[in-house]
Enzyme design. Sequence first.
Site, mmCIF file in Angstrom:
data_model
loop_
_atom_site.group_PDB
_atom_site.id
_atom_site.type_symbol
_atom_site.label_atom_id
_atom_site.label_comp_id
_atom_site.label_asym_id
_atom_site.label_seq_id
_atom_site.Cartn_x
_atom_site.Cartn_y
_atom_site.Cartn_z
ATOM 1 N N SER A 17 54.939 -85.080 0.961
ATOM 2 C CA SER A 17 54.434 -84.156 2.127
ATOM 3 C C SER A 17 55.621 -84.424 3.257
ATOM 4 O O SER A 17 55.090 -85.526 3.331
ATOM 5 C CB SER A 17 53.519 -83.192 2.193
ATOM 6 N N ALA A 44 51.099 -78.771 21.829
ATOM 7 C CA ALA A 44 49.925 -78.457 22.052
ATOM 8 C C ALA A 44 49.358 -76.934 23.382
ATOM 9 O O ALA A 44 50.328 -76.453 23.633
ATOM 10 C CB ALA A 44 50.076 -79.822 23.169
ATOM 11 N N PHE A 48 50.985 -92.054 21.781
ATOM 12 C CA PHE A 48 50.052 -91.199 20.036
ATOM 13 C C PHE A 48 48.814 -91.584 19.653
ATOM 14 O O PHE A 48 47.913 -90.727 19.771
ATOM 15 C CB PHE A 48 50.728 -91.041 18.614
#
Length: 285
Positions: free
Chosen positions: A7, A43, A211
């Site tokens: 996916s 965000a 990240f």
Amino acid sequence: MNTPAVSFEFFPPRNLDASFRLWDTARALSPLHPDFVSVTYGAGGTTRKLTHEAVTALSNHYGLNVAAHLTCVDASRAETMEIVDAYAESGVREIVALRGDAPKGQQRWEAHPDGFASSVELIEAIAARGDMTIRAGAYPEPHPDSGGSNAADVSFLKRKIEAGASSAITQFFFDAETFFRFRDACAAAGIDAPVLPGILPIQSWKGARKFAESCGTSVPDWAVEAFEEAGPEGEQALAEELCVKLCRDLLDDGVGHLHFYTLNKPDLTLAVCRELGVTANGLAA
């Protein structure tokens, strides 16, 4: 090694150029027959409308099974459930239900006065409809708000599953052992729902480290040393090699489904999938 189910995660475009990148990515990856694709929220819920537009376009134009990210941020319960209603009306039947991050400029996450206080409450409300498949987030390393406790993350994931989520997708990680420890802890806690490992093909080492810092993913010394030695000219080749190895380690230990964070850049994900035997015709190239 069995060929895995896959996916892919996309994010919604904010401008015309980004739109072209998303559609190019969808065209490149849809022939691999993903079980589903997910579309993120910005965000603080900043891309709510864009996410809805991207989800419906991917579903209608590419025939993909799309799971829309949905958060509790900056919206009342009624507003949040209106979004679920709109997805249902457009034929979308999967939701990735998340608490979400604090809006920009806000130090800590705070619930909307009339909103859901947690992802557990959001999952319960969506599950009560009876017409949605719900996926939850999972953290193989401590979430920044968990107080540094993996046990707390496992316990909270169990509550999400009990609330109605049928599977979970993990934050990315660098070592397969990180996922295996988390998977074993989940099993020991009585969690029997599938936990899908989130895989980040490293498009940029600098970006991946940033990240990782924001989401609590530990960066191993061996990875730092490897990318320093490779340098800019060898970064992409190393990224592919390491991602393929991580995926093979997971598959060799019984993992059957890999969820790729594509960052709307298909080439590296395509290359890794090809090495794993995931191609348009289901056979290794």
